[in-house]
Design an enzyme around this catalytic site. Structure first.
Site, PDB file in Angstrom:
ATOM      1  CG  ASP A 289      39.851  34.562  44.420  1.00 19.35           C
ATOM      2  OD1 ASP A 289      40.925  34.316  44.985  1.00 19.35           O
ATOM      3  OD2 ASP A 289      39.622  34.267  43.220  1.00 19.35           O
TER       4      ASP A 289
ATOM      5  CG  ASP B 114      38.497  42.067  37.926  1.00 21.09           C
ATOM      6  OD1 ASP B 114      39.567  42.339  38.515  1.00 21.09           O
ATOM      7  OD2 ASP B 114      38.364  42.118  36.688  1.00 21.09           O
ATOM      8  CB  VAL B 115      40.915  43.239  43.348  1.00 19.46           C
ATOM      9  CG1 VAL B 115      40.200  42.469  44.429  1.00 19.46           C
ATOM     10  CG2 VAL B 115      42.056  42.431  42.750  1.00 19.46           C
TER      11      VAL B 115
ATOM     12  CG  ASN C 112      47.914  36.881  46.798  1.00 21.60           C
ATOM     13  OD1 ASN C 112      49.017  36.382  46.672  1.00 21.60           O
ATOM     14  ND2 ASN C 112      46.801  36.225  46.458  1.00 21.60           N
TER      15      ASN C 112
ATOM     16  CE1 TYR D  42      53.279  37.988  37.706  1.00 15.95           C
ATOM     17  CE2 TYR D  42      55.637  37.521  37.641  1.00 15.95           C
ATOM     18  CZ  TYR D  42      54.419  37.468  38.300  1.00 15.95           C
ATOM     19  OH  TYR D  42      54.347  36.904  39.551  1.00 15.95           O
TER      20      TYR D  42
HETATM   21  N1  LIG Z   1      53.377  31.045  42.856  1.00 15.18           N
HETATM   22  C1  LIG Z   1      54.539  31.621  42.699  1.00 15.18           C
HETATM   23  O1  LIG Z   1      55.567  30.952  42.498  1.00 15.18           O
HETATM   24  C2  LIG Z   1      54.671  33.117  42.777  1.00 15.18           C
HETATM   25  C3  LIG Z   1      55.958  33.655  42.782  1.00 15.18           C
HETATM   26  C4  LIG Z   1      56.111  35.026  42.876  1.00 15.18           C
HETATM   27  C5  LIG Z   1      55.003  35.860  43.007  1.00 15.18           C
HETATM   28  N2  LIG Z   1      53.752  35.305  42.990  1.00 15.18           N
HETATM   29  C6  LIG Z   1      52.631  36.231  43.141  1.00 15.18           C
HETATM   30  O2  LIG Z   1      51.816  35.776  44.201  1.00 15.18           O
HETATM   31  C7  LIG Z   1      50.456  36.142  43.954  1.00 15.18           C
HETATM   32  C8  LIG Z   1      49.577  34.895  44.015  1.00 15.18           C
HETATM   33  O3  LIG Z   1      50.056  33.967  43.072  1.00 15.18           O
HETATM   34  P1  LIG Z   1      49.628  32.446  43.118  1.00 15.18           P
HETATM   35  O4  LIG Z   1      50.723  31.684  42.467  1.00 15.18           O
HETATM   36  O5  LIG Z   1      49.162  32.087  44.471  1.00 15.18           O
HETATM   37  O6  LIG Z   1      48.406  32.484  42.089  1.00 15.18           O
HETATM   38  P2  LIG Z   1      47.112  31.521  41.979  1.00 15.18           P
HETATM   39  O7  LIG Z   1      46.724  31.578  40.564  1.00 15.18           O
HETATM   40  O8  LIG Z   1      47.380  30.208  42.602  1.00 15.18           O
HETATM   41  O9  LIG Z   1      46.042  32.295  42.868  1.00 15.18           O
HETATM   42  C9  LIG Z   1      45.651  33.580  42.517  1.00 15.18           C
HETATM   43  C10 LIG Z   1      44.281  33.874  43.092  1.00 15.18           C
HETATM   44  O10 LIG Z   1      43.903  35.185  42.643  1.00 15.18           O
HETATM   45  C11 LIG Z   1      42.565  35.124  42.143  1.00 15.18           C
HETATM   46  N3  LIG Z   1      42.379  36.175  41.141  1.00 15.18           N
HETATM   47  C12 LIG Z   1      42.866  36.226  39.876  1.00 15.18           C
HETATM   48  N4  LIG Z   1      42.493  37.352  39.271  1.00 15.18           N
HETATM   49  C13 LIG Z   1      41.750  38.051  40.171  1.00 15.18           C
HETATM   50  C14 LIG Z   1      41.080  39.299  40.129  1.00 15.18           C
HETATM   51  N5  LIG Z   1      41.100  40.061  39.031  1.00 15.18           N
HETATM   52  N6  LIG Z   1      40.411  39.710  41.230  1.00 15.18           N
HETATM   53  C15 LIG Z   1      40.358  38.929  42.333  1.00 15.18           C
HETATM   54  N7  LIG Z   1      40.986  37.734  42.430  1.00 15.18           N
HETATM   55  C16 LIG Z   1      41.671  37.295  41.362  1.00 15.18           C
HETATM   56  C17 LIG Z   1      42.446  33.719  41.557  1.00 15.18           C
HETATM   57  O11 LIG Z   1      41.101  33.313  41.419  1.00 15.18           O
HETATM   58  C18 LIG Z   1      43.204  32.903  42.591  1.00 15.18           C
HETATM   59  O12 LIG Z   1      42.373  32.516  43.667  1.00 15.18           O
HETATM   60  C19 LIG Z   1      50.445  36.826  42.588  1.00 15.18           C
HETATM   61  O13 LIG Z   1      50.521  38.227  42.785  1.00 15.18           O
HETATM   62  C20 LIG Z   1      51.711  36.316  41.923  1.00 15.18           C
HETATM   63  O14 LIG Z   1      52.214  37.201  40.960  1.00 15.18           O
HETATM   64  C21 LIG Z   1      53.570  33.951  42.852  1.00 15.18           C
END
Ligand SMILES: NC(=O)c1ccc[n+]([C@@H]2O[C@H](COP(=O)([O-])OP(=O)(O)OC[C@H]3O[C@@H](n4cnc5c(N)ncnc54)[C@H](O)[C@@H]3O)[C@@H](O)[C@H]2O)c1
Length: 315
Positions: free
Chosen positions: A39, A65-66, A92, A184
Protein backbone atom coordinates in the site's frame (compact mmCIF):
# COMPACT_ATOMS: atom_id res chain seq x y z
CA UNK A 1 -2.79 -19.60 14.94
CA UNK A 2 -5.32 -19.04 12.16
CA UNK A 3 -6.72 -22.20 10.60
CA UNK A 4 -8.85 -22.47 7.52
CA UNK A 5 -9.30 -23.08 3.82
CA UNK A 6 -6.08 -21.26 2.86
CA UNK A 7 -3.63 -22.91 5.24
CA UNK A 8 -0.11 -22.87 3.85
CA UNK A 9 -0.93 -20.35 1.09
CA UNK A 10 0.76 -17.01 0.65
CA UNK A 11 -1.19 -13.99 -0.58
CA UNK A 12 -0.40 -10.47 -1.73
CA UNK A 13 -3.20 -7.93 -1.25
CA UNK A 14 -2.68 -4.54 -2.88
CA UNK A 15 -4.31 -1.56 -1.19
CA UNK A 16 -4.78 -3.77 1.87
CA UNK A 17 -4.25 -1.08 4.49
CA UNK A 18 -7.85 0.00 4.65
CA UNK A 19 -11.29 -0.33 3.08
CA UNK A 20 -12.13 -3.34 0.96
CA UNK A 21 -8.48 -4.41 0.78
CA UNK A 22 -8.32 -4.36 4.57
CA UNK A 23 -11.36 -6.65 4.74
CA UNK A 24 -9.76 -8.98 2.19
CA UNK A 25 -6.44 -9.11 4.06
CA UNK A 26 -8.24 -9.87 7.34
CA UNK A 27 -10.30 -12.66 5.80
CA UNK A 28 -7.46 -14.36 3.91
CA UNK A 29 -5.36 -14.32 7.09
CA UNK A 30 -8.27 -15.70 9.12
CA UNK A 31 -8.48 -18.55 6.58
CA UNK A 32 -4.83 -19.40 7.22
CA UNK A 33 -2.97 -17.54 4.48
CA UNK A 34 0.16 -15.50 5.11
CA UNK A 35 -0.59 -12.03 3.77
CA UNK A 36 1.68 -9.33 2.39
CA UNK A 37 -0.14 -5.99 2.35
CA UNK A 38 1.19 -3.58 -0.28
CA UNK A 39 0.00 0.00 0.00
CA UNK A 40 1.11 3.61 -0.45
CA UNK A 41 -0.11 4.15 3.13
CA UNK A 42 2.89 2.86 5.09
CA UNK A 43 1.45 3.43 8.55
CA UNK A 44 -1.97 2.02 7.60
CA UNK A 45 -0.44 -1.10 6.04
CA UNK A 46 1.70 -1.73 9.12
CA UNK A 47 -1.24 -1.18 11.46
CA UNK A 48 -3.36 -3.67 9.49
CA UNK A 49 -0.56 -6.26 9.44
CA UNK A 50 -0.01 -5.81 13.18
CA UNK A 51 -3.71 -6.28 13.90
CA UNK A 52 -3.71 -9.53 11.88
CA UNK A 53 -0.68 -10.76 13.82
CA UNK A 54 -2.39 -9.81 17.10
CA UNK A 55 -5.20 -12.19 16.13
CA UNK A 56 -2.71 -15.00 15.52
CA UNK A 57 -2.38 -14.60 11.76
CA UNK A 58 0.69 -14.11 9.60
CA UNK A 59 1.01 -10.73 7.89
CA UNK A 60 3.55 -8.20 6.81
CA UNK A 61 3.46 -4.77 5.17
CA UNK A 62 5.28 -3.16 2.28
CA UNK A 63 4.99 0.44 1.13
CA UNK A 64 4.74 1.07 -2.61
CA UNK A 65 2.74 2.39 -5.54
CA UNK A 66 1.55 -0.69 -7.42
CA UNK A 67 1.17 1.22 -10.68
CA UNK A 68 4.95 1.14 -11.07
CA UNK A 69 6.84 -1.83 -12.44
CA UNK A 70 9.52 -1.69 -9.75
CA UNK A 71 6.93 -2.12 -7.01
CA UNK A 72 5.09 -4.90 -8.87
CA UNK A 73 8.35 -6.85 -9.08
CA UNK A 74 9.48 -5.96 -5.56
CA UNK A 75 6.22 -7.04 -3.92
CA UNK A 76 6.43 -10.49 -5.50
CA UNK A 77 10.09 -10.85 -4.48
CA UNK A 78 9.24 -9.72 -0.95
CA UNK A 79 6.30 -12.12 -0.62
CA UNK A 80 8.42 -15.07 -1.75
CA UNK A 81 11.46 -14.04 0.35
CA UNK A 82 9.42 -13.53 3.49
CA UNK A 83 6.87 -16.35 3.28
CA UNK A 84 8.62 -18.84 0.99
CA UNK A 85 6.13 -19.02 -1.87
CA UNK A 86 3.28 -17.24 -3.66
CA UNK A 87 -0.22 -18.58 -4.30
CA UNK A 88 -2.65 -15.66 -4.35
CA UNK A 89 -2.62 -12.14 -5.79
CA UNK A 90 -5.52 -9.82 -4.99
CA UNK A 91 -5.35 -6.58 -6.99
CA UNK A 92 -7.49 -4.05 -5.18
CA UNK A 93 -5.53 -0.79 -4.83
CA UNK A 94 -7.17 2.38 -6.03
CA UNK A 95 -7.28 5.89 -4.71
CA UNK A 96 -7.36 8.67 -7.26
CA UNK A 97 -10.74 9.96 -6.09
CA UNK A 98 -11.48 13.21 -7.92
CA UNK A 99 -8.86 12.67 -10.58
CA UNK A 100 -11.20 10.48 -12.59
CA UNK A 101 -14.06 12.97 -12.71
CA UNK A 102 -15.32 14.19 -16.04
CA UNK A 103 -16.36 13.08 -19.49
CA UNK A 104 -13.90 13.02 -22.39
CA UNK A 105 -14.34 16.79 -22.53
CA UNK A 106 -12.90 17.47 -19.07
CA UNK A 107 -10.46 14.57 -18.77
CA UNK A 108 -6.83 15.51 -19.32
CA UNK A 109 -4.28 13.24 -20.93
CA UNK A 110 -2.39 13.24 -17.64
CA UNK A 111 -5.39 12.13 -15.57
CA UNK A 112 -6.19 9.48 -18.18
CA UNK A 113 -2.69 8.01 -17.89
CA UNK A 114 -2.59 8.20 -14.08
CA UNK A 115 -6.03 6.61 -13.78
CA UNK A 116 -5.34 3.86 -16.30
CA UNK A 117 -1.93 3.12 -14.82
CA UNK A 118 -3.47 2.30 -11.46
CA UNK A 119 -6.81 0.89 -12.60
CA UNK A 120 -5.50 -1.31 -15.39
CA UNK A 121 -1.72 -1.36 -15.88
CA UNK A 122 -1.12 -2.29 -12.23
CA UNK A 123 -3.16 -5.46 -12.82
CA UNK A 124 -1.08 -6.43 -15.83
CA UNK A 125 2.18 -5.73 -13.97
CA UNK A 126 1.07 -7.64 -10.88
CA UNK A 127 0.27 -10.71 -12.97
CA UNK A 128 3.46 -10.37 -15.03
CA UNK A 129 5.60 -10.91 -11.94
CA UNK A 130 3.26 -13.00 -9.77
CA UNK A 131 2.52 -15.74 -12.30
CA UNK A 132 6.15 -16.95 -12.64
CA UNK A 133 6.45 -16.92 -8.84
CA UNK A 134 3.23 -18.95 -8.50
CA UNK A 135 4.53 -21.46 -11.04
CA UNK A 136 7.86 -21.72 -9.24
CA UNK A 137 6.01 -22.26 -5.95
CA UNK A 138 3.86 -25.13 -7.27
CA UNK A 139 1.18 -26.60 -5.02
CA UNK A 140 1.57 -26.40 -1.25
CA UNK A 141 3.16 -29.55 0.18
CA UNK A 142 -0.03 -30.70 1.86
CA UNK A 143 -2.14 -30.31 -1.29
CA UNK A 144 -3.47 -33.64 -2.53
CA UNK A 145 -5.04 -33.31 -5.99
CA UNK A 146 -6.47 -36.85 -5.82
CA UNK A 147 -6.44 -39.27 -8.74
CA UNK A 148 -6.49 -37.76 -12.25
CA UNK A 149 -9.86 -38.65 -13.73
CA UNK A 150 -9.49 -36.93 -17.05
CA UNK A 151 -10.87 -39.72 -19.24
CA UNK A 152 -13.38 -38.21 -21.63
CA UNK A 153 -12.43 -34.71 -20.45
CA UNK A 154 -8.83 -34.36 -21.39
CA UNK A 155 -6.10 -36.75 -22.40
CA UNK A 156 -2.47 -36.85 -21.44
CA UNK A 157 -0.87 -35.66 -18.24
CA UNK A 158 -3.08 -33.86 -15.76
CA UNK A 159 -2.72 -30.10 -16.00
CA UNK A 160 -1.16 -28.37 -13.01
CA UNK A 161 -3.84 -27.67 -10.42
CA UNK A 162 -4.10 -25.29 -7.51
CA UNK A 163 -0.96 -23.46 -8.53
CA UNK A 164 -2.39 -20.00 -8.12
CA UNK A 165 -5.26 -17.58 -7.85
CA UNK A 166 -5.58 -14.01 -9.09
CA UNK A 167 -8.57 -11.93 -8.02
CA UNK A 168 -8.98 -8.46 -9.52
CA UNK A 169 -11.26 -5.98 -7.79
CA UNK A 170 -13.43 -4.37 -10.42
CA UNK A 171 -16.73 -2.58 -9.74
CA UNK A 172 -20.37 -2.46 -10.74
CA UNK A 173 -19.04 0.58 -12.62
CA UNK A 174 -17.29 -1.89 -14.91
CA UNK A 175 -20.62 -3.55 -15.70
CA UNK A 176 -22.84 -0.47 -16.03
CA UNK A 177 -21.73 3.06 -16.73
CA UNK A 178 -22.29 6.23 -14.69
CA UNK A 179 -22.10 9.64 -16.34
CA UNK A 180 -19.03 11.85 -16.26
CA UNK A 181 -16.50 9.48 -14.70
CA UNK A 182 -14.98 8.23 -17.95
CA UNK A 183 -11.60 7.12 -16.63
CA UNK A 184 -12.97 5.03 -13.75
CA UNK A 185 -15.78 3.44 -15.75
CA UNK A 186 -13.50 2.63 -18.69
CA UNK A 187 -10.75 1.36 -16.41
CA UNK A 188 -13.06 -1.00 -14.54
CA UNK A 189 -14.54 -2.32 -17.80
CA UNK A 190 -10.95 -2.94 -18.96
CA UNK A 191 -10.25 -4.88 -15.73
CA UNK A 192 -13.11 -7.22 -16.67
CA UNK A 193 -11.65 -7.83 -20.13
CA UNK A 194 -8.14 -8.24 -18.73
CA UNK A 195 -9.49 -10.77 -16.21
CA UNK A 196 -11.06 -12.90 -18.94
CA UNK A 197 -7.90 -12.65 -21.05
CA UNK A 198 -5.68 -13.76 -18.18
CA UNK A 199 -8.08 -16.58 -17.33
CA UNK A 200 -7.58 -17.98 -20.82
CA UNK A 201 -3.82 -17.41 -20.81
CA UNK A 202 -3.11 -18.76 -17.32
CA UNK A 203 -5.76 -21.51 -17.00
CA UNK A 204 -3.45 -24.05 -18.65
CA UNK A 205 -0.80 -23.11 -16.06
CA UNK A 206 -3.12 -23.99 -13.16
CA UNK A 207 -3.95 -20.41 -12.27
CA UNK A 208 -7.51 -19.12 -12.09
CA UNK A 209 -8.22 -15.43 -12.65
CA UNK A 210 -11.50 -13.87 -11.58
CA UNK A 211 -12.83 -10.40 -10.85
CA UNK A 212 -15.25 -9.13 -8.25
CA UNK A 213 -17.59 -6.23 -8.98
CA UNK A 214 -18.57 -4.68 -5.64
CA UNK A 215 -21.59 -2.44 -5.22
CA UNK A 216 -21.53 0.35 -2.61
CA UNK A 217 -19.30 -0.90 0.20
CA UNK A 218 -19.16 1.24 3.31
CA UNK A 219 -15.45 1.43 3.99
CA UNK A 220 -13.79 3.66 6.60
CA UNK A 221 -13.45 6.40 3.95
CA UNK A 222 -17.02 6.14 2.70
CA UNK A 223 -18.40 6.01 6.24
CA UNK A 224 -16.60 9.30 6.89
CA UNK A 225 -17.95 10.81 3.68
CA UNK A 226 -21.49 9.73 4.54
CA UNK A 227 -21.12 11.20 8.04
CA UNK A 228 -19.78 14.50 6.71
CA UNK A 229 -22.10 14.96 3.76
CA UNK A 230 -25.07 12.60 3.93
CA UNK A 231 -27.83 11.98 6.43
CA UNK A 232 -29.89 8.99 7.62
CA UNK A 233 -32.64 9.57 5.06
CA UNK A 234 -30.08 9.78 2.28
CA UNK A 235 -28.38 6.58 3.40
CA UNK A 236 -31.73 4.80 3.49
CA UNK A 237 -32.30 5.92 -0.12
CA UNK A 238 -29.02 4.19 -0.98
CA UNK A 239 -30.16 1.01 0.80
CA UNK A 240 -33.54 1.02 -0.92
CA UNK A 241 -31.81 0.64 -4.29
CA UNK A 242 -30.46 -2.75 -3.18
CA UNK A 243 -32.77 -5.79 -3.41
CA UNK A 244 -31.25 -7.09 -0.14
CA UNK A 245 -32.00 -3.64 1.39
CA UNK A 246 -28.51 -2.95 2.66
CA UNK A 247 -25.22 -1.71 1.29
CA UNK A 248 -22.05 -3.78 1.58
CA UNK A 249 -19.06 -4.01 3.89
CA UNK A 250 -15.41 -4.96 3.25
CA UNK A 251 -16.20 -8.34 4.89
CA UNK A 252 -18.66 -9.14 2.09
CA UNK A 253 -15.86 -8.79 -0.44
CA UNK A 254 -13.36 -10.62 1.80
CA UNK A 255 -15.74 -13.60 1.94
CA UNK A 256 -16.11 -13.71 -1.86
CA UNK A 257 -12.35 -13.41 -2.40
CA UNK A 258 -11.63 -16.20 0.10
CA UNK A 259 -14.05 -18.47 -1.74
CA UNK A 260 -12.52 -17.71 -5.15
CA UNK A 261 -9.07 -18.45 -3.66
CA UNK A 262 -10.16 -21.75 -2.13
CA UNK A 263 -9.88 -25.21 -3.64
CA UNK A 264 -13.69 -25.35 -3.91
CA UNK A 265 -13.46 -22.67 -6.60
CA UNK A 266 -10.93 -24.58 -8.74
CA UNK A 267 -13.29 -24.78 -11.73
CA UNK A 268 -14.29 -21.11 -11.67
CA UNK A 269 -12.25 -18.80 -13.86
CA UNK A 270 -12.78 -15.74 -16.04
CA UNK A 271 -15.83 -14.73 -14.05
CA UNK A 272 -16.72 -11.15 -13.12
CA UNK A 273 -18.72 -11.79 -9.97
CA UNK A 274 -21.01 -8.98 -8.83
CA UNK A 275 -21.01 -8.79 -5.03
CA UNK A 276 -23.59 -6.08 -4.91
CA UNK A 277 -26.72 -7.27 -3.11
CA UNK A 278 -28.47 -7.47 -6.49
CA UNK A 279 -27.92 -3.82 -7.42
CA UNK A 280 -26.86 -4.57 -10.98
CA UNK A 281 -29.65 -7.02 -11.87
CA UNK A 282 -32.42 -4.45 -11.72
CA UNK A 283 -34.01 -2.42 -14.47
CA UNK A 284 -32.87 0.99 -13.33
CA UNK A 285 -35.71 3.08 -14.81
CA UNK A 286 -38.08 1.30 -12.43
CA UNK A 287 -35.93 2.06 -9.39
CA UNK A 288 -36.31 5.81 -9.72
CA UNK A 289 -40.04 5.59 -10.25
CA UNK A 290 -40.44 3.20 -7.30
CA UNK A 291 -38.40 5.50 -5.04
CA UNK A 292 -40.27 8.65 -6.08
CA UNK A 293 -42.61 8.56 -3.07
CA UNK A 294 -39.76 8.05 -0.60
CA UNK A 295 -37.85 10.99 -2.08
CA UNK A 296 -40.93 13.25 -1.96
CA UNK A 297 -41.59 12.23 1.67
CA UNK A 298 -37.94 13.04 2.62
CA UNK A 299 -37.16 16.27 0.78
CA UNK A 300 -34.18 16.98 3.07
CA UNK A 301 -32.36 13.76 2.37
CA UNK A 302 -28.66 14.10 1.59
CA UNK A 303 -26.41 11.50 0.02
CA UNK A 304 -22.63 11.46 -0.24
CA UNK A 305 -23.04 12.86 -3.76
CA UNK A 306 -24.18 16.14 -2.23
CA UNK A 307 -20.59 16.94 -1.32
CA UNK A 308 -19.70 17.41 -4.97
CA UNK A 309 -18.56 13.80 -5.43
CA UNK A 310 -20.02 12.26 -8.56
CA UNK A 311 -22.10 13.49 -11.40
CA UNK A 312 -24.45 16.14 -10.01
CA UNK A 313 -27.75 17.31 -11.43
CA UNK A 314 -28.86 15.51 -14.59
CA UNK A 315 -31.81 17.72 -15.58
N1 LIG B 1 -15.94 1.20 -1.75
C1 LIG B 1 -16.76 0.92 -2.73
O1 LIG B 1 -17.97 1.18 -2.64
C2 LIG B 1 -16.26 0.27 -3.98
C3 LIG B 1 -17.21 -0.16 -4.91
C4 LIG B 1 -16.78 -0.79 -6.07
C5 LIG B 1 -15.42 -1.03 -6.29
N2 LIG B 1 -14.51 -0.59 -5.36
C6 LIG B 1 -13.11 -0.88 -5.64
O2 LIG B 1 -12.55 -1.53 -4.52
C7 LIG B 1 -11.17 -1.21 -4.41
C8 LIG B 1 -10.88 -0.65 -3.02
O3 LIG B 1 -11.70 0.48 -2.83
P1 LIG B 1 -11.95 1.08 -1.39
O4 LIG B 1 -13.26 1.77 -1.44
O5 LIG B 1 -11.67 0.07 -0.35
O6 LIG B 1 -10.82 2.22 -1.38
P2 LIG B 1 -10.04 2.90 -0.14
O7 LIG B 1 -9.67 4.24 -0.63
O8 LIG B 1 -10.83 2.78 1.10
O9 LIG B 1 -8.75 1.99 -0.01
C9 LIG B 1 -7.86 1.89 -1.08
C10 LIG B 1 -6.49 1.50 -0.57
O10 LIG B 1 -5.60 1.48 -1.69
C11 LIG B 1 -4.41 2.19 -1.35
N3 LIG B 1 -3.81 2.74 -2.56
C12 LIG B 1 -4.23 3.78 -3.31
N4 LIG B 1 -3.43 3.98 -4.35
C13 LIG B 1 -2.46 3.02 -4.28
C14 LIG B 1 -1.33 2.71 -5.08
N5 LIG B 1 -1.04 3.42 -6.17
N6 LIG B 1 -0.55 1.67 -4.71
C15 LIG B 1 -0.82 0.97 -3.59
N7 LIG B 1 -1.89 1.22 -2.80
C16 LIG B 1 -2.70 2.24 -3.13
C17 LIG B 1 -4.89 3.27 -0.38
O11 LIG B 1 -3.83 3.78 0.41
C18 LIG B 1 -5.91 2.50 0.44
O12 LIG B 1 -5.31 1.81 1.52
C19 LIG B 1 -10.88 -0.22 -5.54
O13 LIG B 1 -10.36 -0.94 -6.65
C20 LIG B 1 -12.24 0.36 -5.87
O14 LIG B 1 -12.33 0.81 -7.19
C21 LIG B 1 -14.91 0.08 -4.23
Amino acid sequence: MADGRLNGKVAIVTGGATGIGGGIADKLAAEGASVLIVDIDDAGANTRAASIRDKGGLASAMVGDVSTEDVAKAMVDRGVDEFGRLDILVQNAYGVIGLQDGSALETTVDSWHKGMNLLVMAHFLGAKYAVPAMRASGSPDEYDPGPWTGKGIRHGDPPPREIGRIVNISSVHGLLQAANTMVYETGKAAVNGLTRQMAIDFGPLGITVNAIAPGHMVTENLEKLWAEVGNEEGFHLEELQYPVRRTGTPDDIGNAVAFLCSEEAAFITGVVLPVDGGLSIQLQENIVLELKNYIQENPNLKTFFDGGFGTGDRR
